[in-house]
Design an enzyme around this catalytic site. Structure first.
Site, PDB file in Angstrom:
ATOM      1  CD  GLU A 288      -2.678   1.560   2.285  1.00  0.00           C
ATOM      2  OE1 GLU A 288      -3.466   2.330   2.500  1.00  0.00           O
ATOM      3  OE2 GLU A 288      -2.733   0.520   3.384  1.00  0.00           O
TER       4      GLU A 288
ATOM      5  CG  ASN B  15      -5.282   4.923   0.843  1.00  0.00           C
ATOM      6  OD1 ASN B  15      -6.451   4.472   1.261  1.00  0.00           O
ATOM      7  ND2 ASN B  15      -4.265   4.870   1.219  1.00  0.00           N
TER       8      ASN B  15
ATOM      9  CD  GLU C 123      -6.329   0.371   0.289  1.00  0.00           C
ATOM     10  OE1 GLU C 123      -6.703   0.958   1.324  1.00  0.00           O
ATOM     11  OE2 GLU C 123      -5.391  -0.703   0.429  1.00  0.00           O
TER      12      GLU C 123
ATOM     13  CD  GLU D 236      -6.401  -0.755   7.907  1.00  0.00           C
ATOM     14  OE1 GLU D 236      -5.740  -0.290   6.774  1.00  0.00           O
ATOM     15  OE2 GLU D 236      -7.371  -0.133   7.977  1.00  0.00           O
TER      16      GLU D 236
END
Length: 673
Positions: A442, A501, A533, A620
């Site tokens: 990520e 994101n 995301e 997470e």
């Protein structure tokens, strides 16, 4: 009603009741219009040409007021769909005890066609009746001689009842004398334009633009020609212009000119007068610190709060910038003092802008005269008091300190420079399976500060929002994440996905879907290697554009995942409605495994539903081995957190691949950034 005499007439005869229902038609009417007896009992309005509807309705509604109807020219529908031109005249007759409108008609279809071909005067009459503008002929003594069809269509006036009526009768009573003077002063063969209010058949007045031609000396016309069009939009524009002449266009409060006029009127009513000036402390610094949109929001909030104060004989105004002024009529100075306390209490409250609380303070200065001689002296006294307060740094002028402003301003400048010199960049935190194999990473924004070290999103985001740079920061992270995905593939790790994101405002933009895929192509990135995301709370009521963009991405192979799932207070069934491929269990629920029963149960439910819907599920914030083990027992197969690795530079991530081993130390227990 039918009689042998009527049935034998060579002209059509029609009988209609007061409700417009067709009750009778003689043989000729049936022949001319191609009707049969089945037509009886239907509304005659269904058979009238739409352009003739108003004149028919108007004549029917006023027929009882006339001894005999005027000749009308209309079009009626033939059974074969064509339009038949009729001239007809009607009157009310009592038949078998009931009132019936009896219409004697004449078929003029052939003549109408001949007149049209030969340019007869009836063509001009038809043009006049069907034009959009209203036209009337007015006699020398001011009476209406005739009107065209637009007058009936727009205002509903029956031409038979309006004939010979004084023209001024249809004007607003406040306009009559002025308009009469204008028309009477009009020289022969001259034209005049003016605005006036014209009454419709229901008594409502409409602002109209008039043109009057004096053709009394014309041997053919011999009348005034009055033309008009409704100009409501023009009146609205003029009203707005009048309003803005005395009001501030940003806040709606009085401006300086409007305030001075209203305050003089207030002063003329007698009694004492108090003035108060309201100033926002360090307003310029607020603009510089937070940006002009926040400054505008503060101005709006102050204006709204001042405008909502209920006080007898109170005037409120904005003189410009951050300066507001109030005036109140009172016999004692105590009233302005009480108002001052009310303003201090109600106005200087923080506001929320873009989910951030913005605090501000105000200064107030007042003046009062029991027998005011003029406004200027009151304004000067209040202004002098305000300047004195500023010089002496009155306690009420507290707020953001200059040191804090300068420090924050320096940070904003540093952030702008960091964007330009590459200090803002993504670090990548691995997402692994239970064996430690890296399945994805990520991209998380970091600021590689030359003095303070690596700063996380908590340091960057507030500054970026204040400086209006949040979108630029997101663009930088996305650009570099796409490039890193291409590096992964070139290094033989093309199956490792890269999560980014995306702000909900961005995904709601129509251009996002195509733009994202174009950027993938430019960066040489396979769209199927990317995962977008979106926070769950932003998906509770996604718009059509957001859903469309999500579908575009998925069709191109890009996966869409819900971040922080479980925090949006939506039902788990919400997953069924969204075009997504996976979810992330929020770190708060992971931390509650085996500690908080509610968190444990919700995590178990999310894992179960994700499995049944074939969705990828990532936990997470995994920091301890027991959390990984309990999650794995419940079916979780992907993990992210400090147990495996913190977010780190892309070069270090490439060295970790393809597998990393979980480690436990003091740093590993730190919360994930």
């Amino acid at each position: 009603m039918p009689t042998p005499t009527v049935d034998a007439l060579s002209d059509p005869v029609i009988g209609v009741d007061p409700q417009g229902i067709l009750r009778y038609g003689n043989e000729r009417a049936m022949e001319v219009l191609g009707w049969d007896t089945n037509i009886l009992g239907t509304s005659v309005l269904d058979l009238i040409h739409p352009d003739d509807m108003n004149i028919v309705v108007s004549s029917m509604s006023t027929v009882l007021d006339k001894s005999f109807g005027q000749l009308l020219r209309i079009r009626a529908r033939h059974s074969r769909g064509m339009w038949v031109h009729l001239e007809l005249r009607g009157s009310v007759q009592t038949v078998d005890g009931d009132d019936l409108i009896v219409l004697v008609a004449r078929d003029t279809t052939d003549r109408h066609q001949l007149d049209f071909d030969q340019g007869d005067v009836d063509v001009l009459r038809s043009v006049m009746d069907n034009m959009h503008g209203m036209v009337a002929l007015m006699t020398e003594d001011g009476r209406v001689r005739s009107i065209n069809g637009a007058v009936t269509r727009l205002l509903g006036h029956d031409p038979e009842l309006i004939r010979n009526q004084p023209f001024v009768k249809f004007l607003h009573e406040d306009d009559r004398e002025e308009i009469l003077d204008i028309v009477q002063a009009l020289a022969p063969a001259s034209t005049v334009n003016f605005d006036a209010r014209l009454r419709d058949a229901n008594g409502t007045h409409h602002v109209c633009e008039f043109t009057v031609n004096n053709l009394l000396d014309d041997p053919i016309v011999g009348n005034y020609i009055v033309s008009a069009q409704i100009a409501t939009s023009l009146a609205d524009a003029r009203n707005l212009a009048d309003f803005l002449a005395e009001h501030d266009n940003r806040t709606g409060l009085l401006n300086r000119d409007g305030f001075m006029r209203a305050a003089r009127d207030l002063m003329a009513d007698g009694g004492g007068l108090g003035l108060m000036i309201i100033d926002i402390v360090q307003f310029r610094s607020i603009n510089e610190l937070y940006g002009e949109p926040v400054g505008d929001a503060v101005l709006t909030a102050v204006a709204q709060r001042i405008g909502q104060i209920s006080w007898p004989d109170l005037l409120t105004a904005r003189f410009g910038g951050d300066e507001f002024v109030m005036a109140v009529r009172s016999s004692t100075e105590a009233s302005i003092a009480m108002l001052r306390e009310r303003v201090r209490r109600d106005v200087a409250r923080s506001i929320a802008v873009d989910e951030h609380e913005v605090n501000f303070a105000i200064r107030t200065a007042t003046s009062f005269e029991a027998q005011p001689q003029g406004l200027d002296s009151l304004l000067v006294r209040a202004s002098n008091e305000l300047m004195s307060i500023k010089r002496n740094a009155d306690p009420e002028s507290g707020g953001i300190s200059f040191d804090a402003i300068n420090q924050r301003r320096a940070q904003l400048d540093q952030l702008r420079a960091a964007l330009n010199n590459g200090e803002i960049q993504p670090f990548y935190q691995p997402i692994v399976d239970v064996d430690g194999n890296v399945r994805a990473v990520e991209a998380l924004v970091r600021w590689v500060h030359p003095v303070r070290g690596v700063l996380g999103v908590g340091e960057i985001l507030p500054l970026a929002q204040m400086a209006g740079l949040a979108e630029s920061v997101d663009e930088r992270v996305l650009e570099m994440a796409l490039a890193f995905a291409a590096r992964l593939e070139a290094a033989g790790h093309g199956t490792v996905e890269v999560h980014v994101n995306v702000d909900p405002k961005v995904i709601a933009s129509p251009a996002f879907g195509p733009s994202f895929l174009e950027r993938c192509q430019t960066a040489g990135t396979n769209p199927s290697q990317m995962v977008v995301e979106i926070t769950e709370t932003d998906l509770l009521a996604p718009g059509a554009t957001s859903l469309s963009n999500m579908d575009k991405l998925r069709r191109a192979g890009t996966h869409v995942s819900i971040d922080d799932f479980g925090t949006g207070y939506s039902s788990l069934a919400h997953l069924l409605e969204l075009p997504v491929d996976g979810v992330k269990i929020d770190r708060r629920f992971v931390a509650g495994i085996d500690i908080d029963p509610a968190a444990t149960n919700l995590t178990t439910a999310i894992l179960g539903l994700s499995d049944s819907l074939k969705l990828t599920c990532v936990a997470e914030g995994v920091e301890q081995p027991y959390q990984r083990d309990r999650l794995a027992e419940r079916g979780c197969s992907l993990f992210q957190g400090w147990l495996f690795a913190p977010a780190t530079h892309g070069d270090e991530v490439l060295q970790m691949l393809p597998r990393i081993s979980p480690t436990i130390d003091d740093d590993a227990r730190a919360p994930s950034p």
